[in-house]
Design an enzyme around this catalytic site. Structure first.
Site, PDB file in Angstrom:
ATOM      1  N   CYS A  99      -3.936  -5.073   1.405  1.00 41.89           N
ATOM      2  CA  CYS A  99      -4.525  -3.979   2.173  1.00 41.89           C
ATOM      3  C   CYS A  99      -4.416  -4.150   3.683  1.00 41.89           C
ATOM      4  O   CYS A  99      -4.787  -3.234   4.420  1.00 41.89           O
ATOM      5  CB  CYS A  99      -5.989  -3.806   1.789  1.00 41.89           C
ATOM      6  SG  CYS A  99      -6.238  -3.629   0.017  1.00 41.89           S
ATOM      7  N   HIS A 127     -12.742  -0.135   6.846  1.00 44.36           N
ATOM      8  CA  HIS A 127     -11.980  -0.257   5.597  1.00 44.36           C
ATOM      9  C   HIS A 127     -12.741   0.501   4.511  1.00 44.36           C
ATOM     10  O   HIS A 127     -12.150   1.240   3.746  1.00 44.36           O
ATOM     11  CB  HIS A 127     -11.816  -1.733   5.260  1.00 44.36           C
ATOM     12  CG  HIS A 127     -10.776  -2.019   4.232  1.00 44.36           C
ATOM     13  ND1 HIS A 127      -9.486  -1.540   4.311  1.00 44.36           N
ATOM     14  CD2 HIS A 127     -10.829  -2.754   3.077  1.00 44.36           C
ATOM     15  CE1 HIS A 127      -8.791  -1.964   3.267  1.00 44.36           C
ATOM     16  NE2 HIS A 127      -9.584  -2.685   2.499  1.00 44.36           N
ATOM     17  N   HIS A 161      -8.426   4.586  -2.433  1.00 37.60           N
ATOM     18  CA  HIS A 161      -7.906   3.334  -1.884  1.00 37.60           C
ATOM     19  C   HIS A 161      -6.396   3.307  -2.098  1.00 37.60           C
ATOM     20  O   HIS A 161      -5.920   3.300  -3.230  1.00 37.60           O
ATOM     21  CB  HIS A 161      -8.566   2.137  -2.561  1.00 37.60           C
ATOM     22  CG  HIS A 161      -8.485   0.885  -1.745  1.00 37.60           C
ATOM     23  ND1 HIS A 161      -7.610   0.727  -0.693  1.00 37.60           N
ATOM     24  CD2 HIS A 161      -9.173  -0.299  -1.833  1.00 37.60           C
ATOM     25  CE1 HIS A 161      -7.762  -0.476  -0.163  1.00 37.60           C
ATOM     26  NE2 HIS A 161      -8.712  -1.111  -0.832  1.00 37.60           N
TER      27      HIS A 161
END
Length: 429
Positions: free
Chosen positions: A176, A318, A357
């Site tokens: 990520c 995030h 995500h």
């Protein structure tokens, strides 16, 4: 056309975002991206790629791209070629082409030898490999296109061919934080004078039972099991959060040195001031929960830009809607501002409720969204947040889009492998 070689550039020459290409669920334009982000309109919906019953797993929501037609975005791509490419490749090529178009970067505006393409993807073409290995696609190895469809770097390579980029073409794969790291590489390339423009972005297509099972194996509260209202599957910082939903797509930015962009009269969304990434060399799946490590990294990235934490107006989180991630971000802000009460911490929000995500694309989405917030002088909210977790109770933008003065913003990303990356962005004046 003849192009003269460029000498190295001064670090004083800002790097700016001049173009954004977006291929996400129900989103193929910068305007629709901004409308969804600023309006808090989740594009997470009922999972259709597979069913929970078929897969035997409690996953019901995802942010899916429905039928996709590349032809409006890639009008010069011959059908004989596109037939050999996967959906992932065509979506990514479209995002790259749109970023260049949105930047107004014509073929005579940059030496092709100094135009680069840098992308990020955490897993590459999983869907193609799944069908090829399981034998569900009888034509998987039926032509030379199998080589294209199976390589994680091919979306970048084929995008470069289509757009005529002859500079550095590469793909980062680092979970990520890969999107932020790709931006960091682009900054180095531009500031070293090795490239005049970089199309930097990411692509991710993880909506597969196998990927969902990976996160389910980590226990409850990692991937959302929301079934009643899929649009509310992702609820960062909320007392009733239960994890993230899988999202797919591609987002690409066009980065240039400000002097070149201004010389051709380009519209600038924001400045990319600095980037830092680090490996905590600690727990492989849990970030530092004291907040001190992340706070130190943010302090350093701001110092690189000649700025301080006291000047930060906004944090783009995030924000995965997992307890450890949410708590780690809140603790990082507290560690960064030890003298401030929680209510006076800078505002923060997450876009994960909108597009899920997207792993390798997540940092790119953050920077694209933050660039538009700086451009519009409006903070986008965290959708689906109603009852704030007491452990994360500070200034969340959740009441809707917040018009305000924003000059300096920080985008954060965290990843398995004990990794953190941050990007500092500034307003173009």
């Amino acid at each position: 056309m003849h192009f003269e070689a460029e000498p190295g550039t001064s670090e004083a020459d800002d790097v700016v975002v001049t173009g954004i290409g977006v291929m996400l669920p129900n989103t193929t334009t910068v305007q629709s991206f901004w409308d969804n982000i600023a309006g808090g309109r989740p594009q997470v919906g009922a999972l259709t790629r597979f069913t929970a019953e078929e897969a035997g797993i409690p996953v019901h929501a995802a942010a899916e791209i429905a039928a996709f037609d590349h032809r409006p975005f890639l009008p010069e791509l011959r059908p004989a070629h596109s037939a050999k490419y996967s959906r992932e490749i065509l979506v990514t090529m479209s995002a790259v082409a749109e970023a260049r178009r949105d930047a107004g970067l014509g073929h005579g505006d940059v030496d092709p030898r100094r135009l680069s393409v840098m992308l990020s993807s955490s897993r590459g073409p999983l869907s193609w490999w799944q069908s090829a290995i399981q034998g569900t696609d009888a034509e998987a190895f039926g032509d030379k296109g199998a080589m294209f469809r199976g390589l994680p770097g091919c979306p970048a390579s084929l995008s470069a061919i289509y757009t005529g980029a002859q500079g550095l073409v590469t793909t980062v794969s680092n979970a990520c934080v890969g999107g932020h790291q790709a931006i960091g590489l682009a900054l180095r390339e531009l500031r070293a004078g090795a490239s005049d423009a970089v199309l930097v972005g990411g692509h991710e297509f993880p909506i597969l039972p196998e990927v969902a099972r990976c996160y389910l194996a980590m226990g409850g509260g990692v991937i959302s099991a929301e079934a009643d209202d899929p649009s509310r599957a992702v609820r960062p910082y909320s007392a009733d959060r239960e994890g993230f939903a899988l999202g797919e797509g591609s987002v690409v930015l066009c980065l240039e040195r400000a002097s070149a962009a201004r010389a051709r009269g380009a519209r600038v969304y924001a400045k990319v001031l600095s980037h830092r990434t680090m490996n905590e060399a600690a727990h492989p799946t849990t970030m530092d929960l004291t907040g001190k490590v992340t706070a130190g990294l943010i302090h350093d990235v701001l110092a690189d830009a000649g700025r301080t934490a006291e000047e930060v107006d906004y944090f783009c989180a995030h924000g995965t809607a997992t307890r450890y991630n949410d708590l780690a971000e809140s603790q990082a802000l507290r560690a960064l501002y030890p003298e401030r009460p929680d209510a006076q911490l800078p505002p923060i929000s997450s876009n994960k409720p909108i597009y899920g995500h997207t792993f390798g694309v997540a940092g790119i989405i953050n920077v694209a969204a933050t660039s538009l917030m700086l451009h519009h002088q409006t903070l986008a909210p965290t959708a689906n947040l109603s009852t704030i977790d007491p452990e994360c109770d500070h200034d969340h933008v959740f009441e809707g889009a917040r018009a305000t003065d924003v000059d300096l913003a920080v985008s954060m990303s965290f990843a398995f492998g004990s990794q953190t990356a941050v990007v500092a962005l500034g307003r173009e004046r």
